[in-house]
Design a protein around this motif. Sequence first.
Motif, PDB file in Angstrom:
ATOM      1  N   ASN A 172       0.653  -1.106  -0.081  1.00  0.00           N
ATOM      2  CA  ASN A 172       0.023  -0.009   0.029  1.00  0.00           C
ATOM      3  C   ASN A 172       0.806   1.302   0.015  1.00  0.00           C
ATOM      4  N   ALA A 173       2.220   1.089   0.357  1.00  0.00           N
ATOM      5  CA  ALA A 173       3.018   2.365   0.542  1.00  0.00           C
ATOM      6  C   ALA A 173       3.163   2.941  -0.930  1.00  0.00           C
ATOM      7  N   THR A 174       2.851   2.355  -2.092  1.00  0.00           N
ATOM      8  CA  THR A 174       3.005   2.845  -3.499  1.00  0.00           C
ATOM      9  C   THR A 174       1.822   2.988  -4.121  1.00  0.00           C
ATOM     10  N   ALA A 175       0.633   2.749  -3.346  1.00  0.00           N
ATOM     11  CA  ALA A 175      -0.814   2.744  -4.073  1.00  0.00           C
ATOM     12  C   ALA A 175      -1.438   4.202  -3.773  1.00  0.00           C
ATOM     13  N   GLU A 176      -2.137   4.329  -4.934  1.00  0.00           N
ATOM     14  CA  GLU A 176      -2.744   5.742  -4.832  1.00  0.00           C
ATOM     15  C   GLU A 176      -3.847   5.848  -3.660  1.00  0.00           C
ATOM     16  N   PRO A 177      -4.089   7.148  -3.046  1.00  0.00           N
ATOM     17  CA  PRO A 177      -4.777   6.983  -1.798  1.00  0.00           C
ATOM     18  C   PRO A 177      -6.295   6.642  -1.853  1.00  0.00           C
ATOM     19  N   ASP A 178      -6.876   6.608  -3.119  1.00  0.00           N
ATOM     20  CA  ASP A 178      -8.126   6.272  -3.076  1.00  0.00           C
ATOM     21  C   ASP A 178      -8.368   4.777  -3.581  1.00  0.00           C
ATOM     22  N   SER A 179      -7.392   3.980  -3.853  1.00  0.00           N
ATOM     23  CA  SER A 179      -7.258   2.740  -4.272  1.00  0.00           C
ATOM     24  C   SER A 179      -7.711   1.641  -3.252  1.00  0.00           C
ATOM     25  N   ALA A 180      -8.038   0.340  -3.810  1.00  0.00           N
ATOM     26  CA  ALA A 180      -8.391  -0.619  -2.805  1.00  0.00           C
ATOM     27  C   ALA A 180      -7.098  -1.210  -2.071  1.00  0.00           C
ATOM     28  N   LYS A 186     -13.426   4.527  -6.733  1.00  0.00           N
ATOM     29  CA  LYS A 186     -12.729   3.622  -7.207  1.00  0.00           C
ATOM     30  C   LYS A 186     -13.207   2.122  -6.631  1.00  0.00           C
ATOM     31  N   VAL A 187     -13.161   2.291  -5.198  1.00  0.00           N
ATOM     32  CA  VAL A 187     -13.322   0.986  -4.365  1.00  0.00           C
ATOM     33  C   VAL A 187     -14.914   0.591  -4.824  1.00  0.00           C
ATOM     34  N   THR A 188     -15.832   1.697  -4.422  1.00  0.00           N
ATOM     35  CA  THR A 188     -17.167   1.120  -4.818  1.00  0.00           C
ATOM     36  C   THR A 188     -17.615   0.592  -5.915  1.00  0.00           C
ATOM     37  N   GLU A 189     -16.943   1.052  -7.136  1.00  0.00           N
ATOM     38  CA  GLU A 189     -17.133   0.672  -8.328  1.00  0.00           C
ATOM     39  C   GLU A 189     -16.939  -0.943  -8.532  1.00  0.00           C
ATOM     40  N   GLU A 190     -15.929  -1.188  -7.927  1.00  0.00           N
ATOM     41  CA  GLU A 190     -15.260  -2.582  -8.061  1.00  0.00           C
ATOM     42  C   GLU A 190     -15.973  -3.521  -6.907  1.00  0.00           C
ATOM     43  N   GLY A 220     -18.568  -2.366  -4.959  1.00  0.00           N
ATOM     44  CA  GLY A 220     -19.996  -2.344  -4.342  1.00  0.00           C
ATOM     45  C   GLY A 220     -19.948  -1.577  -3.048  1.00  0.00           C
ATOM     46  N   THR A 221     -21.086  -1.051  -2.629  1.00  0.00           N
ATOM     47  CA  THR A 221     -21.115  -0.491  -1.050  1.00  0.00           C
ATOM     48  C   THR A 221     -21.493  -1.255  -0.068  1.00  0.00           C
ATOM     49  N   PRO A 222     -21.447  -0.948   1.203  1.00  0.00           N
ATOM     50  CA  PRO A 222     -22.156  -1.785   2.064  1.00  0.00           C
ATOM     51  C   PRO A 222     -23.668  -2.187   1.730  1.00  0.00           C
ATOM     52  N   GLU A 223     -24.166  -1.216   1.450  1.00  0.00           N
ATOM     53  CA  GLU A 223     -25.594  -1.252   1.156  1.00  0.00           C
ATOM     54  C   GLU A 223     -25.863  -2.321  -0.192  1.00  0.00           C
ATOM     55  N   SER A 224     -25.007  -2.099  -1.279  1.00  0.00           N
ATOM     56  CA  SER A 224     -25.426  -2.731  -2.608  1.00  0.00           C
ATOM     57  C   SER A 224     -24.545  -4.398  -2.359  1.00  0.00           C
ATOM     58  N   ASN A 225     -23.550  -4.487  -1.674  1.00  0.00           N
ATOM     59  CA  ASN A 225     -22.940  -5.698  -1.464  1.00  0.00           C
ATOM     60  C   ASN A 225     -22.750  -6.012   0.007  1.00  0.00           C
ATOM     61  N   PRO A 226     -23.669  -6.093   0.995  1.00  0.00           N
ATOM     62  CA  PRO A 226     -23.444  -6.321   2.353  1.00  0.00           C
ATOM     63  C   PRO A 226     -22.504  -7.572   2.772  1.00  0.00           C
ATOM     64  N   GLU A 227     -22.707  -8.535   1.853  1.00  0.00           N
ATOM     65  CA  GLU A 227     -22.092  -9.977   2.298  1.00  0.00           C
ATOM     66  C   GLU A 227     -20.515  -9.528   2.287  1.00  0.00           C
ATOM     67  N   PHE A 228     -20.007  -9.315   1.362  1.00  0.00           N
ATOM     68  CA  PHE A 228     -18.613  -8.862   1.033  1.00  0.00           C
ATOM     69  C   PHE A 228     -18.137  -7.617   2.158  1.00  0.00           C
TER      70      PHE A 228
END
Length: 334
Positions: free
Chosen positions: A141-149, A235-239, A241-249
């Motif tokens: 994560n040290a080289t990842a963009e701040p908004d990435s998974a 970026k995260v929610t597009e891949e 989902g959100t806690p509402e749309s993909n609650p199991e994950f």
Amino acid sequence: MGVRRGIRFGVIALVLAVGSVLAACGGGTPPPEASESAFSATEHPTLHTLAEADLEPVTLELGEQIEKNEAFTTNAVTYTSGELSVTGALSVPTTAGPHPGLVLVHGVVDPDVYVPGSGLVREQAHFARAGYIVLSTDLRNATAEPDSAAALGIDLGSTLDVVNAVRALQASRIPTLDEQRIGLMGHSLGGLLTLNTIVAKPALVEAAVATAPASINPGDNVAYLTSTSGTTPTKVTEEYGTPESNPEFWSEMSPRGLVDRVEVPLLIAHGTADSIIPFEWSEMTVDVWRKAGKDVRFEALEGEDHVFLERWEEAMALTAKFLDAELSPSSPSR
């Protein structure tokens, strides 16, 4: 295989720590007979996936010496973690062993300014001088963009890096290391990754410390921490989902779902005036651990901010007291 190079051990980490922004991870139903390669190949792995993974052997390779003093020597190291070769810094006391080991886990830092080997250098020098063999690892994560998974820990790659850092230290065959006495300490996102590790692999270490840890509710981290860094969770929610749309994950991406697996004592320390990670998040984590009947101690540092600038020595004294007791050869738990 990706490789990150260029370890530098120095006080620059204190500057980097002040600018860090953090994140989260979590748990779910594993595939049967998972392996590390299967875990890495899983599109959206969870903590349950990692918990069931039969991990492949890892090795710790010693590189150039980057510091030497009367108390310890520090070398650059690399170890394998899934598809990556991860760098780090290893400090070994000059005194005779056997010494306990400690793996340090940094939080998220701006990739434009992060210097490999510079995570938690204050803590690394402190515990090396105190007689610990200390491995500080550069997470992916040290080289990842701040908004990435990856930056937010949602892809679990950084959690895998932490697990493999401990395993690499255990397998290092350092003559003065007591591989049966290894602790884990993480700050900020690193605190959450520490929690992820002890729920997914409960027998991996003997004690754990989380300082100013991110939330055990991953949705909290994505929403709050992306806004703190001036980005959005798109970026995260597009891949994922959100806690509402993909609650199991999202449910399976929380350590709370696997807290019953925890076997080791945990210390959480958090400043009441933390301007990056809400103090209340640690209160919530402590409550979850206590309701599960787990051994957790909580130290609230009155008036302290995120990186413990004012009361760092006090925080280290509390941490050392905890680790010394839990990693002692004569500890009741051993």
